[in-house]
Enzyme design. Sequence first.
Site, PDB file in Angstrom:
ATOM      1  CE1 TYR A  86      -3.631   2.584   0.547  1.00  0.00           C
ATOM      2  CE2 TYR A  86      -2.145   3.452   2.214  1.00  0.00           C
ATOM      3  CZ  TYR A  86      -3.255   3.600   1.412  1.00  0.00           C
ATOM      4  OH  TYR A  86      -3.984   4.755   1.460  1.00  0.00           O
ATOM      5  CB  VAL A 116      -5.431  11.267   2.666  1.00  0.00           C
ATOM      6  CG1 VAL A 116      -6.585  11.044   3.599  1.00  0.00           C
ATOM      7  CG2 VAL A 116      -5.831  12.161   1.504  1.00  0.00           C
TER       8      VAL A 116
END
Length: 181
Positions: A86, A116
């Site tokens: 990820y 984010v």
Amino acid sequence: MVKQTEAEFGPVEILVNNVAIFAALELKPFWEISEDEWDLVMRVNARGPFQCTKAVLPSMRKLGRGKIINIASGTFLRGAPMFCHYVASKGAVVGQTRALATELANDNILVNCLLVGLTESEGVKNNAQFDKAKNSTLGSRVIKRAMEPEDLLGPIYFLASEDSDFMTGQCINVDGGAINY
């Protein structure tokens, strides 16, 4: 996707690349991540924005302008453990942002990125494996509350608006002040 959008609304001026396999991933050391799982995460998280950007490019060129807003992750800056695929995929999104910003500037297409923080999406709320991460994330934030999906709206609106017309290739942290560099 683009043809349908153009038919209903006209040329595409703004693209928000907000795609990721995230909450469904099991936290595990990198040596336990299979090649198939690695490839799936890269195909969705890194190749997805690449393909969507390619798809809207003719429309934006025809219009003579465009804004591309990529959603990456602050995990790229921290190197979050147990999530190597990820983290690497979101690093690829940062790299795409910077490369495309220089490549598309002459077309008046501006490309920026949001980094984010952990967000209380449905997938995160309903997944006990993120409970520990939620607690440590909250402790690291200057703004001591959970991040909600709505917290991204202001930065997205800004990057989509004329107020950001002299910005390209930038990454903005939206994480409640957890990363201060």
